[in-house]
Write an enzyme that holds these catalytic residues in place. Structure first.
Site, PDB file in Angstrom:
ATOM      1  CE1 TYR A 201      15.788  94.782   7.084  1.00 18.69           C
ATOM      2  CE2 TYR A 201      16.064  94.312   9.418  1.00 18.69           C
ATOM      3  CZ  TYR A 201      15.247  94.554   8.338  1.00 18.69           C
ATOM      4  OH  TYR A 201      13.875  94.580   8.505  1.00 18.69           O
TER       5      TYR A 201
ATOM      6  CG  HIS B 145      19.942  87.983  -4.412  1.00 17.49           C
ATOM      7  ND1 HIS B 145      19.856  88.937  -3.446  1.00 17.49           N
ATOM      8  CD2 HIS B 145      18.672  87.565  -4.635  1.00 17.49           C
ATOM      9  CE1 HIS B 145      18.570  89.101  -3.111  1.00 17.49           C
ATOM     10  NE2 HIS B 145      17.839  88.295  -3.821  1.00 17.49           N
TER      11      HIS B 145
ATOM     12  NE  ARG C 135      16.937  90.744   8.681  1.00 16.46           N
ATOM     13  CZ  ARG C 135      15.651  90.552   8.459  1.00 16.46           C
ATOM     14  NH1 ARG C 135      15.247  90.045   7.302  1.00 16.46           N
ATOM     15  NH2 ARG C 135      14.759  90.862   9.366  1.00 16.46           N
TER      16      ARG C 135
ATOM     17  NE  ARG D  14       9.198  86.725   8.202  1.00 22.83           N
ATOM     18  CZ  ARG D  14       9.436  86.636   9.515  1.00 22.83           C
ATOM     19  NH1 ARG D  14       8.512  86.173  10.323  1.00 22.83           N
ATOM     20  NH2 ARG D  14      10.627  86.967  10.011  1.00 22.83           N
TER      21      ARG D  14
ATOM     22  N   GLY E  35       9.820  92.614   9.270  1.00 20.73           N
ATOM     23  CA  GLY E  35      10.744  93.743   9.120  1.00 20.73           C
ATOM     24  C   GLY E  35      11.369  94.194  10.427  1.00 20.73           C
TER      25      GLY E  35
ATOM     26  N   GLY F   5      16.959  92.602   3.217  1.00 23.83           N
ATOM     27  CA  GLY F   5      16.399  93.954   3.141  1.00 23.83           C
ATOM     28  C   GLY F   5      16.546  94.562   1.751  1.00 23.83           C
TER      29      GLY F   5
HETATM   30  N1  LIG Z   1      10.877  98.770   4.137  1.00 22.10           N
HETATM   31  C1  LIG Z   1      11.383  97.787   4.866  1.00 22.10           C
HETATM   32  N2  LIG Z   1      12.018  98.046   6.022  1.00 22.10           N
HETATM   33  C2  LIG Z   1      12.540  97.056   6.766  1.00 22.10           C
HETATM   34  N3  LIG Z   1      12.451  95.739   6.445  1.00 22.10           N
HETATM   35  C3  LIG Z   1      11.826  95.432   5.285  1.00 22.10           C
HETATM   36  C4  LIG Z   1      11.272  96.430   4.457  1.00 22.10           C
HETATM   37  N4  LIG Z   1      10.720  95.808   3.384  1.00 22.10           N
HETATM   38  C5  LIG Z   1      10.908  94.502   3.541  1.00 22.10           C
HETATM   39  N5  LIG Z   1      11.569  94.252   4.695  1.00 22.10           N
HETATM   40  C6  LIG Z   1      11.966  92.952   5.255  1.00 22.10           C
HETATM   41  O1  LIG Z   1      13.078  92.454   4.525  1.00 22.10           O
HETATM   42  C7  LIG Z   1      12.981  91.031   4.410  1.00 22.10           C
HETATM   43  C8  LIG Z   1      12.867  90.652   2.953  1.00 22.10           C
HETATM   44  O2  LIG Z   1      14.171  90.690   2.453  1.00 22.10           O
HETATM   45  P1  LIG Z   1      14.514  91.066   0.960  1.00 22.10           P
HETATM   46  O3  LIG Z   1      13.785  92.287   0.583  1.00 22.10           O
HETATM   47  O4  LIG Z   1      15.994  91.089   0.891  1.00 22.10           O
HETATM   48  O5  LIG Z   1      13.946  89.834   0.121  1.00 22.10           O
HETATM   49  S1  LIG Z   1      14.481  89.399  -1.322  1.00 22.10           S
HETATM   50  O6  LIG Z   1      15.858  88.895  -1.145  1.00 22.10           O
HETATM   51  O7  LIG Z   1      14.410  90.534  -2.215  1.00 22.10           O
HETATM   52  O8  LIG Z   1      13.562  88.304  -1.720  1.00 22.10           O
HETATM   53  C9  LIG Z   1      11.738  90.633   5.184  1.00 22.10           C
HETATM   54  O9  LIG Z   1      12.200  90.398   6.510  1.00 22.10           O
HETATM   55  P2  LIG Z   1      11.407  89.492   7.570  1.00 22.10           P
HETATM   56  O10 LIG Z   1      10.208  90.280   7.950  1.00 22.10           O
HETATM   57  O11 LIG Z   1      12.342  89.312   8.720  1.00 22.10           O
HETATM   58  O12 LIG Z   1      11.075  88.195   6.891  1.00 22.10           O
HETATM   59  C10 LIG Z   1      10.902  91.878   5.062  1.00 22.10           C
HETATM   60  O13 LIG Z   1       9.880  91.989   6.009  1.00 22.10           O
END
Ligand SMILES: Nc1ncnc2c1ncn2[C@@H]1O[C@H](COP(=O)(O)OS(=O)(=O)O)[C@@H](OP(=O)(O)O)[C@H]1O
Length: 336
Positions: free
Chosen positions: A236, A148, A170, A302, A304, A86
Site C-alpha cells: 500500500y 483474503h 500494508r 476512513r 486512506g 487497500g
Molecule cells: N481509493 C483508496 N485509496 C487509498 N486508500 C483507500 C482507498 N479506498 C479505501 N482506502 C483505505 O483502505 C483501507 C480499507 O482497506 P480494505 O479496502 O483492504 O478493506 S477490506 O479488507 O476490503 O475490508 C482503509 O484504510 P484506513 O483509512 O487506514 O482505515 C481505507 O480508508
C-alpha cells in the site's frame, strides 16, 4: 482455548460472513469446526483456525465451499489481500485497467455508481459464503475475483492453472488500526467496542481475521520471489508513494499495458483520479449505499493515509510490533 461471554451477534445486523448461527452451515463444515482450534473474535464470538489461519464461522464455510466448488479458468485474475490493506483501492484500479476498452467514458464509468466490492466479488466472503455454486455465467473474460485467503488455502485450480495473482499488503501498524476501526463499526452496539489494547494484543498473537498477518504476507512474498510472472507483490505504502509507477506495473502484470497513445491521452492519470480515495469516498454510492453483502459502503473509506497508526499506538506498542515484524521477516528480504 479461550472462551468468551460475548452473546451471539444478531444475524440481521451483520454481513453474512459474520453470521454465527448454524443454519446456513453444512454438516461437513460443522464437523470440521468441532475439531478446529477456536478463540475469541473481534466482531463476533468465535474465530476458528483452519490451515494455520483464523476465520469466522461462515468464512470457514465459504473457504471450504470455494476449495471444493470453484473452478478457475486460465485467464482469471485474482486480487489477494490482507484485510484492510487497500483491497477496495486495488479492486477499483484493476477493474478500471482491465475494462478500459469496455468503458472508455470515465463520466459513465461503473465505478461512479457501484462500490468496487460489488464489481470485483470476494470468493469466500460473497460468492461461496452460502455453500452453493454461484452463477458466474454473466462474468466477462478476464474474470476478476478477490479473496483474503492465504496461499495455502487457495483452491487447487488457481494454483494448477498458474493464474495470475496480485497480492497487496500494508504495514502491520496501519493494518491493525484500520482493522480495529472497521471491527468497531461492525460490532453490534449491544456488545460495545473492542479496546485498542485488546485488539493490539490479539493482533500481535496472530489472532486476527486471516491472521497471523505476518504468515499471510510471507507466503505470498515467497511465491512472488519464486514465480514473479505469476504473483505480483504490492505494498500500500509503495503505491501511495509512486501511484503512476505502480498503476503501470499493475497494468503490465495483468496483461493490459498502457499504449503510448493512452499515455499521451493521460489515461494513467485519469484512472488514478477515478480510483483515488477522494473521488471514490465522495461518490453518493459510497457515502449512502450498501454492499449486496450488507456492509455500508462508507465503512471501506476512513482516512486512506500512511502512518495514521501513530495517532493511536504508543511508542512502546509500535516498537513491540516492529520487533515482531523484524523477527518474523528475518532473512526473507521483506520489510516494512
Ligand atoms: N481509493 C483508496 N485509496 C487509498 N486508500 C483507500 C482507498 N479506498 C479505501 N482506502 C483505505 O483502505 C483501507 C480499507 O482497506 P480494505 O479496502 O483492504 O478493506 S477490506 O479488507 O476490503 O475490508 C482503509 O484504510 P484506513 O483509512 O487506514 O482505515 C481505507 O480508508
Amino acid at each position: 482455548m479461550a472462551t468468551s461471554l460475548i452473546p451471539f451477534a444478531s444475524p440481521n445486523s451483520l454481513p453474512k460472513y459474520l453470521h454465527e448461527d448454524q443454519d446456513g452451515v453444512s454438516q461437513e463444515c460443522r464437523h470440521l469446526m468441532s475439531s478446529l482450534p477456536r478463540d475469541k473474535g473481534w466482531v463476533v464470538k468465535h474465530l476458528f483456525k483452519y490451515q494455520g489461519f483464523w476465520h469466522t464461522t461462515r468464512q470457514v464455510q465459504g473457504v471450504l465451499a470455494c476449495q471444493k466448488l470453484f473452478q478457475a479458468q486460465e485467464t482469471d485474475l485474482f486480487l489477494v489481500t490482507t484485510p484492510k490493506s487497500g483491497t477496495t483501492w486495488l479492486k477499483a484500479m484493476a477493474f478500471a485497467i482491465v475494462n478500459r476498452n469496455r468503458y472508455p467514458r470515465i463520466d459513465h464509468h461503473p465505478l461512479l455508481s457501484s462500490n468496487p466490492h460489488d464489481l470485483v466479488p470476494f470468493l469466500e466472503l460473497k460468492l461461496y459464503v452460502d455453500n452453493n455454486v454461484p452463477d458466474l455465467t454473466n462474468l466477462v473474460s478476464p474474470r476478476l475475483f478477490s479473496t483474503h485467503m492465504p496461499y495455502i488455502t487457495l483452491p487447487d485450480s488457481i494454483k494448477d492453472l498458474e493464474c495470475k495473482i496480485v497480492y497487496l499488503c500494508r504495514n502491520p501498524r496501519d493494518t491493525l488500526i484500520s482493522l480495529w476501526h472497521f471491527s468497531n463499526k461492525l460490532r453490534p452496539k449491544t456488545i460495545g467496542n473492542i479496546s485498542l489494547e485488546d485488539a493490539f494484543e490479539r493482533f500481535c498473537k496472530g489472532l486476527s481475521l486471516y491472521g497471523p498477518f505476518w504468515d499471510h504476507v510471507l507466503e505470498y512474498w515467497q511465491q512472488s520471489l519464486e514465480r514473479p510472472e505469476r504473483v505480483l507483490f504490492l505494498k500500500y505504502e509503495e503505491i501511495k508513494a509512486e501511484p503512476k509507477v505502480h498503476l503501470r506495473r499493475l497494468a503490465e502484470f495483468l496483461g493490459y499495458p498502457f499504449s503510448l497513445e493512452e499515455e499521451k491521452l493521460g489515461m494513467v492519470d485519469e484512472i488514478l483520479k477515478l480510483c483515488s480515495f477522494d473521488s471514490l469516498s465522495n461518490l453518493e454510492v459510497n457515502r449512502m449505499g450498501k454492499l449486496s453483502t450488507g456492509e455500508d459502503n462508507k465503512a471501506f473509506f476512513r482516512r486512506g493515509e500512511v502512518g495514521d497508526s501513530t495517532n493511536y499506538l504508543t511508542p512502546e506498542m509500535i516498537e513491540h510490533l516492529d520487533v515482531i515484524t523484524e523477527n518474523k521477516f528475518i532473512g526473507s528480504g521483506l520489510e516494512f
